[in-house]
Every structure is written in C-alpha cells, then in structure tokens.
Motif scaffolding. Structure first.
Motif, short mmCIF file in Angstrom:
data_model
loop_
_atom_site.label_atom_id
_atom_site.label_comp_id
_atom_site.label_asym_id
_atom_site.label_seq_id
_atom_site.Cartn_x
_atom_site.Cartn_y
_atom_site.Cartn_z
N HIS A 1 -4.09 31.06 -47.44
CA HIS A 1 -2.93 30.41 -46.70
C HIS A 1 -3.96 29.29 -45.54
N PHE A 2 -5.16 29.73 -45.54
CA PHE A 2 -5.60 28.47 -44.21
C PHE A 2 -6.11 27.57 -45.33
N LEU A 3 -6.58 27.54 -46.24
CA LEU A 3 -7.10 26.49 -47.11
C LEU A 3 -5.61 25.47 -47.84
N LEU A 4 -4.94 26.12 -48.44
CA LEU A 4 -3.75 25.39 -48.80
C LEU A 4 -3.06 24.68 -47.38
N GLY A 5 -3.54 25.28 -46.58
CA GLY A 5 -2.27 24.61 -44.70
C GLY A 5 -3.53 23.11 -44.46
N LEU A 6 -4.99 23.02 -44.97
CA LEU A 6 -5.54 22.26 -45.38
C LEU A 6 -5.30 21.47 -46.13
N GLY A 7 -5.11 21.84 -47.55
CA GLY A 7 -5.00 20.96 -48.19
C GLY A 7 -3.57 19.89 -48.09
N GLY A 8 -2.74 20.87 -47.16
CA GLY A 8 -1.27 20.34 -46.71
C GLY A 8 -0.08 20.99 -47.74
N VAL A 9 -0.29 22.64 -48.31
CA VAL A 9 0.54 22.50 -49.32
C VAL A 9 1.64 23.38 -48.46
N GLY A 10 1.02 23.68 -47.11
CA GLY A 10 2.00 24.77 -46.48
C GLY A 10 1.55 24.15 -44.88
N PRO A 11 2.41 25.02 -44.39
CA PRO A 11 2.23 25.15 -42.97
C PRO A 11 0.57 25.53 -42.71
N GLY A 12 -0.29 24.73 -41.49
CA GLY A 12 -1.36 25.41 -41.81
C GLY A 12 -1.79 26.41 -40.42
N ILE A 13 -2.71 26.81 -39.45
CA ILE A 13 -2.56 28.14 -38.99
C ILE A 13 -3.38 27.28 -36.98
N ASP A 14 -2.84 27.68 -36.52
CA ASP A 14 -2.89 27.42 -34.62
C ASP A 14 -4.22 28.42 -34.36
N PHE A 15 -5.63 27.58 -34.44
CA PHE A 15 -6.04 28.72 -33.23
C PHE A 15 -6.41 27.56 -32.02
N THR A 16 -5.42 28.05 -30.81
CA THR A 16 -5.70 27.32 -30.16
C THR A 16 -5.43 28.75 -29.83
N ALA A 17 -5.27 29.36 -29.12
CA ALA A 17 -5.51 31.12 -28.19
C ALA A 17 -6.10 31.52 -29.01
N VAL A 18 -7.02 31.38 -29.82
CA VAL A 18 -8.49 31.99 -30.48
C VAL A 18 -9.46 30.75 -29.48
N LYS A 19 -9.61 29.49 -29.33
CA LYS A 19 -10.15 28.92 -28.40
C LYS A 19 -10.56 29.04 -27.00
N ASN A 20 -9.08 29.27 -26.59
CA ASN A 20 -8.54 29.46 -25.02
C ASN A 20 -8.97 31.39 -24.31
N SER A 21 -9.65 32.02 -25.63
CA SER A 21 -9.82 33.86 -25.62
C SER A 21 -11.25 33.62 -25.38
N ARG A 22 -11.66 35.12 -24.04
CA ARG A 22 -13.34 34.75 -24.00
C ARG A 22 -13.67 35.95 -25.31
N TRP A 23 -15.13 36.12 -25.17
CA TRP A 23 -15.63 37.39 -25.94
C TRP A 23 -15.59 38.46 -25.61
#
Length: 479
Positions: free
Chosen positions: A212-234
């Motif tokens: 799904h991620f690779l197809l999203g990068l290629g514009g074939v399908g919707p991408g994955i939103d990683f905003t929540a991951v960037k704002n999360s603590r480890w």
C-alpha cells in the motif's frame, strides 16, 4: 516455607536439543531468541483485537505482558502460555459501545463503559476459577460440551464477518489491497519455511502495508499519513481509563466469561497433549491467572485476555515448553506497550490491509469451531446436536448491526443469545429424560419405604393407625 520455595519450578538446564519440558530451561541466549519468537507470534492478534474495538494497542500490549506474568505466578510456572487480547470481546464490546473501526479514525469514546463490562466479566470468570479449584472442571464440560463450544466459536467468527467485509470494501482500491493481503497470508501459511509459517498474520500485515505504501508513492492509490508517528514519543505510558459500570454494557459483555473458560480448557488440553502430561490439576489456577489478568487489564481501560493459540502453535513446532521463556516474552510485550511510536505506526494500517487480515482471522475463528466438532467426533445424526448447533449459529450470524434482545437495561447480543441458546437447548433436548424420571421416581419410592414399614410395625403393637381416625372409605369393608 518449603512449600513456598517449591511453588515455582527449580529449572534444570536442558542442552540435549530435544524436547524441553515446562520445568526445564535453555541457555540465556536461546531463551531470549525464543521469547522474541513468541512475542512476534502474539503481536498480530494482540494488536488487531484492540483496534477493532477502538482500544489503544499499546495499552493492550502492556497488559498482555503483565497478564502473562500474573498467569505465570498463579499457575506456579507450571503451564506454558502467553496471555493476550481475546477476540471473544469484539462483538459484544462493539454492540455495547456502538463503535465501528475505520483506519486512521478516532478510537472508541466509550472505553470506560466497555471496561466496566469487561471487569464484571473478569469477576465472574474469577468465581468460576474458585468453583473449579474446589469442585473440579467436570461440571463445566457438562455445561459446554464440544457441540456447544463449537457452535459458539463458529457464531463468534461469523458474527464478525460483516465488519471484516466492511473494512475490505471501503473503496475499490481497498478491496484489491484486501485481496493481496489475504493471498499473502495464505501463501505464507502454506509455503513459508520453518518458523515463518507460524507468523502468517504478522508477515501478511507487513506485506500489505508495504505494498500500500509503495503504490501510494507511485500515485496508484492513497498514501499513508505518518503525522501521528512523527508527533509520538518513543517511551511513555499508554492511555488508561477508569471503568464505568453500565447495566446494558455489563449484560452484553459479562456472558463472555463462559466462552473464556471453555477456550482455556481447550488450550490447556492441547498443551497437555503436546507435553504428554496431565495439566488438568492446574486448570483452576489457569482460570485464576486468566481472570485476574482480565480484571487488572479492565481496571486500567484495556480489554480482557485469554491464553493464545498462536503461542501454542509455536510450541508445537519448537517442542520447547519451558515456562521461563514466557517470562521473557512478557517483558518484550511490556516494552512494546511502553513505546507510543510503535502504537502510532500500528494506527496507520490501511483499511484494505486491515480488512484482509480480519477476513482471515474471523474465518479461522469460525472454522476452529467446526474443527472442535470434527476432532470431538460430534454426531450430527442426533437431533439434539443438530438443533443445538443450528440455532446457535443462526442467532450468532443473524443478530448483527446492533440487533439485541432487551429486558429493561439488560441487553443480549448475537453472541450472548448464541451462547445461551446452545447451553439451554443442549440440556433441554436430553435423550435420557425417561431414565432421569424413573431414577427420581425410584429414589422417591425408596425414601417413603421406611415410613410405611414403621406404620406396619406400629399397628402390630396395637397402636391405632392414623388412617383409623379418618372417615371410613368405600373399600374399607374389604380390609
């Protein structure tokens, strides 16, 4: 003091390369590697179950690890099992809270209400554990024989089928992603080498996610939103909630306690067979560990637990049954639960991928119920078994989308109705009622014989029988 010291096993080192029994251990390095295998095996279901109910996966992972340690303590380290999120709660929790999962969407806003119902379920399960420890488990097997247990498990799987299809068909692209995920899971199950064959859900999830991620990068399908991951603590504590006790939610969720007990019996018997040892004497303590784990999890806003078949599958391959391994696996679960970034990544799983995984999981649950019938040689030529299973399955399949039976604040959903109908019908449709009535009648007559003998002896001694004080009867003249 000696009993306390002997409560836990004194592990002996096994380096033979053969079967490792529950009270034996491996070298530390091998133990850590094997614990990681068990952690991987439980991760898929322990993550997917909470997401489907709108619970935080980190909270579930944390309390799966804590619950496994509780189980270890309660069983004295004698029963090898990992405790994780139970799928038996999905239908009833969603019915009680009205939650429907959407990929990347908000969690369940009614977690406190669900937790209150799960907590009461755990308390009932705890009561069952005490009864089993005092009176044995035979009564539970009579109450829920294989035909009943199998019917309820089939009903659980089919009751959830609509939710899986809804996720898989959110869009045309999601449908194709769902198909690819199901195909990946199936191929891994059949053709993956060695231990990888035991991780089809995890590998299928990773494959579908990357595709799904690779197809999203290629514009074939919707991408994955990683905003929540960037704002999360480890590192950080997962969210918790204080249980709220609602009569409707309790009536829907509490009956799952019977299902958890029946499920645990099956798992204990499977481990007994594999270890070539009788673990029935630990069944009450296994119930105790599982129920206390459920109570602790619910008290902090997580879902109920159960012993995991996935980890039993790992043991069947490795032939390593050391309970020490599960202590290390529990620690891994706790560490993952304390990593918010990991949970944020899990929340980004696309709907199509999640739908494909759900189709496989819910299908396996349903077929597992049928497998119980087959392995237990349930005779469906007997009307008692046929009607019991048929009615239970139809109720479980048909009562979906919020359809419940209401008695004031008490509500029973499809799974609850399926369980209740199976138990009641099986006991009601007995084929030996005649023998039971004759036995009861014979016992009643036997109990009245001493009184009759006493009356005859009294008359012989010249005492006036009670009947002589009454009015003469038409046939008295014959005496």
């Amino acid at each position: 003091m000696e009993k306390l010291l002997n409560y836990f096993p004194r592990y002996t080192l096994n380096v033979s390369g053969g079967i490792v029994n529950p009270t034996e251990r491996l070298p530390v390095g091998a133990t850590i590697l094997l614990s990681l295998q068990h952690a991987l095996a439980m991760t898929g279901s322990t993550i997917i179950g909470p997401l489907l109910m709108g619970f935080n996966p980190n909270t579930a992972l944390l309390f799966s690890g804590i619950g496994t340690l509780i189980f270890f303590v309660c069983t004295g380290g004698r029963v090898p099992s990992y405790v994780g999120s139970s799928f038996a709660f999905i239908g009833v929790v969603n019915a009680a809270t009205g939650f429907k999962y959407t990929a990347g969407g908000p969690g369940n806003p009614h977690i406190p209400i669900a937790s209150g119902g799960i907590l009461v379920c755990g308390l009932i399960y705890l009561a069952i554990s005490f009864i089993v420890m005092l009176a044995g488990h035979r009564w539970l097997e009579i109450l829920m024989p294989p035909v009943v247990t199998g019917a309820v498990v089939v009903a659980i799987g089919l009751n959830l089928a609509g939710a899986a299809l809804g996720q898989a068909s959110a869009s045309g692209f999601d449908a194709w992603m769902s198909f690819a995920t199901v195909l990946a899971v199936s191929l891994v199950t059949m053709y993956a080498p060695g231990f990888l064959k035991r991780l089809p859900i995890l590998i299928g999830c990773v494959f579908g996610y990357l595709l799904h991620f690779l197809l999203g990068l290629g514009g074939v399908g919707p991408g994955i939103d990683f905003t929540a991951v960037k704002n999360s603590r480890w590192i950080g504590m997962p969210p918790t909630a204080v249980p709220v006790f609602d009569g409707t939610a309790i009536s829907l969720i509490a009956p799952v306690s019977i299902i958890l007990a029946a499920e645990n019996i099956g798992h204990i018997k499977a481990v007994s067979y594999m270890t070539n040892s009788n673990l029935d004497k630990y069944l009450g303590r296994a119930f105790l560990g599982d129920s206390v784990a459920t109570i602790v999890a619910a008290s902090c806003g997580s879902i109920g637990t159960t012993t995991y078949a996935e980890n039993i599958g790992v043991m069947s391959i490795t032939k390593i049954f050391s309970t020490q391994v599960f202590v290390f696996a529990a620690i891994v679960g706790i560490i993952l639960g304390l990593c918010p970034a990991f949970g944020a990544i899990i929340q980004t799983i696309p709907s199509g991928v999640f739908g494909g995984l759900s189709i496989v999981l819910f299908g396996l649950i349903a077929v597992t119920g049928a497998r119980i019938w087959v392995t237990s040689n349930v005779d469906f030529s007997r009307p008692r078994n046929l009607i019991t299973a048929g009615v239970a399955v139809v109720l479980g399949c048909g009562m979906v989308d919020g359809l419940v039976v209401s008695f004031g604040v008490i509500k029973i959903d499809g799974i609850g109705c399926s369980t209740a109908s199976a138990i009641i019908l099986y006991q009601l449709l007995r084929e030996d009622w005649g023998d039971i009535f004759r036995a009861c009648l014979g016992r009643s007559r036997k109990n009245t014989e001493p009184a009759s003998v006493m009356r005859v002896e009294d008359e012989k001694e010249g005492e006036l029988p009670t009947s002589a004080c009454s009015s003469p009867r038409p046939d008295d003249k014959q005496l």
